[in-house]
Design an enzyme around this catalytic site. Sequence first.
Site, short mmCIF file in Angstrom:
data_model
loop_
_atom_site.label_atom_id
_atom_site.label_comp_id
_atom_site.label_asym_id
_atom_site.label_seq_id
_atom_site.Cartn_x
_atom_site.Cartn_y
_atom_site.Cartn_z
N ARG A 567 46.01 40.22 51.86
CA ARG A 567 45.76 41.30 50.90
C ARG A 567 46.82 42.38 51.12
NH1 ARG A 567 39.98 40.32 52.50
NH2 ARG A 567 38.78 39.97 50.61
N ARG A 603 49.12 37.68 48.32
CA ARG A 603 48.57 38.14 47.05
C ARG A 603 49.28 39.42 46.62
NH1 ARG A 603 42.32 39.68 46.37
NH2 ARG A 603 42.95 41.56 47.48
N GLU A 696 38.55 35.36 39.40
CA GLU A 696 37.63 36.42 39.82
C GLU A 696 36.75 36.92 38.69
OE1 GLU A 696 39.36 38.91 43.21
OE2 GLU A 696 40.96 38.91 41.72
N ASN A 719 33.94 37.40 45.79
CA ASN A 719 33.39 38.77 45.85
C ASN A 719 33.40 39.37 44.45
OD1 ASN A 719 33.58 38.24 48.59
ND2 ASN A 719 35.47 39.39 48.86
N ASP A 720 34.54 39.28 43.79
CA ASP A 720 34.61 39.82 42.43
C ASP A 720 33.92 38.92 41.42
OD1 ASP A 720 35.85 42.37 42.36
OD2 ASP A 720 37.70 41.43 43.06
C1 PEP Z 1 37.37 38.45 46.09
O1 PEP Z 1 37.20 39.19 45.12
O2 PEP Z 1 36.54 37.59 46.47
C2 PEP Z 1 38.59 38.57 46.91
C3 PEP Z 1 38.88 37.71 47.87
O3 PEP Z 1 39.38 39.63 46.65
P1 PEP Z 1 39.03 41.11 47.15
O4 PEP Z 1 37.80 41.03 48.00
O5 PEP Z 1 40.23 41.59 47.87
O6 PEP Z 1 38.79 41.84 45.87
MG MG Z 2 38.87 40.35 44.39
#
Ligand code: PEP
Ligand code: MG
Length: 834
Positions: A567, A603, A696, A719-720
């Site tokens: 990240r 990323r 996402e 997560n998103d």
């Molecule tokens: C996610 O969204 O799962 C992800 C890996 O990106 P981040 O948590 O950095 O938004």
């Molecule tokens: Mg994300």
Amino acid sequence: MSSIPQDALLGRELVRLAATPDSKHAAIHEACQLLIAAGCVDPAFAESMIAREAVANTYLGHGVAIPHGMVEDKSLVRRDGIAVLQIPGGLTWNEGQVAHLVVAIAAKSDNHITILRRLTRLIQDSARLDALFITTDPSAIVAALTQEAALSTAAPTADFAEKFDWTVDYPAGLHARPAAAWVEAARAAGVPMKIRHGAEAADPRNLVALLQLGLRQGDGVTVSADGDEAAAALARFKAKITSLTAQEKADAKRAADKAAVPVRGWTPPGAPAQIAAIPASPGIAIGPLHILAASQFTVPDSPVPLAEGGAQLEDALTTTKLQMRAVVDDTTRRLGAADAAIFKAQAELLNDSDLITLTCQLMVEGHGPAWSWHEAVERMAAKLTALGNPVLAGRAADLRDIGRRVLAKLDPTITHGSMANLPDAPCILVAADLSPSDTAALDMSRIIGLAMAQGGPTSHTAILARTLGLPAIVAAGPELLAQKRGTMAIIDGQTGRLYLAPSAADIDSANTYAADIAGKRSAEAAQKSEPAITIDGVRIEIGANVNRPDQVPLALAEGAEGVGLMRTEFLFLEAGATPTEDEQLATYRGMIAALGDRPLIIRALDIGGDKQVAHLDLPHEDNPFLGVRGARLLLRRPDLLEPQLRAIYRAAAASDVKIMFPMVTSVDEILAVRETCERIRVELDARILPIGIMIEVPAAAILADSLAEHCDFFSIGTNDLTQYTLAIDRQNPELAAEADSLHPAVLRLIAQTVAGAAKHERWVGVCGGIAGDPFGAALLAGIGVDELSATPRDLPAVKARLRASRFSDLQALAARALAAPTAAAVRALDTDIA
Ligand code: PEP
Ligand code: MG
């Protein structure tokens, strides 16, 4: 604080309007004349003020100077007073510093601190300050410098006219988290407010003052407000504070349930007293407690000119705030919004005006910024501790903790005390928290477990404990520090419990359980560098989510086969400024060097939504999660995208680097970023790198077959994807339990992504939090993802789970999960493959 009325300090006769002194010395003499005439100081005080100018810069900033005498000349002060010289045309105080208000301070006691506090607030209100520079009404100046200060010193029983009574019904009392919400609501109210509990009152815009009230459940308070808008403001404030009750009660119930219900893991056969904390590193250890005295350290007092000290303090506070934002961000991702809120509340302490004013005041008295900050933190923390309320003692610990972070910026040379007087026999080390220098000094031959009163599972102590394989618990609260040295105890790092004075039967049982855990752990550890190949021969690639080169060795040691998600926004968040192309290049090269020939997915910057970078000054959005974030932002900001791509292409050379774009929703976005990548690659004559995207948003999952045609791989950001599929803000603590990435709707989108990718023979990874959960990993593998990337310490258990499974069973499991109606039904399937 003294109760001397403010008008005794500053009256109209002590204000001179439209002054035109032709030099700093003339201004000081003129202001001092006012003090002399009012009987505040001896005539010799003017010389003391002039002498002070030779050793300190008393220009406070924003057109305000605060001349005052030498510390040793306090005897020249007859009574406390403040004189103000208004200089509409301005007067050069020091080179480049023009004063319009000269606030001359004569102080025997600390009475003028309230005025200084008002001044520091005024300094942030430039419109009001500008008006004071030219006002023709001396009482405007008197009012500006006394009214709000008077608020905190006024007779505590004097409520404002508009008011309501309320009984605190938060089971844990007014602790930092709800208090931070009160502060926010009071600041938004736009009118002066007061919270009174008996004879004590506080300005609710001030977190520490609010906490000092020590409000517990059942305490009655009177909330009052002043001004034309008082009634409406009070109604809004009441709605806010009462709306927190449900959450507070739910939290208290969760905490009580957590303490009452034996968590999966070891349960003592007897019923020893226990302290429930947060698990930080698994394992069981049995031994006496050794309580580490709060680490003592000395902060040298190195005075610098006031303006310089102010700038240093501001810098340190700003950087710490940015770092805290990164901690909140990281914790939200790793543990959820509810845990992150603890750090948010801690960060709020950095905005405390009393704390900052006290620090400024100490600097004005001639002390160095680091010393002044430390002293202010200690004084405030001592006040909180002195109230004898465990909730407040915890806040004092928070204050000291955050204080140390700022202190480390102000004076990086300060080191904390070392680990002296450890007993010879192995012990469980108990401390408030350990600083990096404490942890570096740990004598591993004599420490078998760590129990910390503070900290979180992502704290330095927790990370170190996991690395060393030491059982550890954190955030056990002040009760832990009250234990007697030498008390026999059992620490269970799996469940987060510390059992005190256990019976012989408890100890026997713990020993047996520890032996079982040791067996399981060594089996996992023995296999962690083996590939994650199922019994029937299907291999899942295992990567780690790692942002910095120095984290790579740990990830590799835990069995990572590469980095599946770097990240890069952390580079921007932690630096406090946009890193240059060369700075980024150095970091990417560092990652590549640390990984050798293993794969690395970098990323591109994912800013927006929950990841706000203050120094980028992006426009405000009402709904940032649905706004210009991720790839949308990058396409609008070539000044951010292009240097980053250049750095990646330059760093990649012959290594296995892939570029990944966050938050992509459409084919057009992929085509646009690809075009930029290709242009830059050609310019640099660099090698072609695979280009992939994160899946996402539901739109991307649904259109995966179309998107796959234009990119080389997918990595699913669960997560998103969970947030957008379930319409649950990933930062909302209220909904944290429902934001389950194993919700069948999310799983079906993952399955659709896998199917879409397969049409074009693209591989699919998952780098969201669920990839690090052994059961989640098993399901994802069954759905057909090729790669999982997770936090390093989660990897051995994930690998062990996959290696113990048959792929055909995982597929059957996935089919059942995809057909399940709820997340709970999916989780209930876990026992099927245990
Ligand atoms: C996610 O969204 O799962 C992800 C890996 O990106 P981040 O948590 O950095 O938004
Ligand atoms: Mg994300």
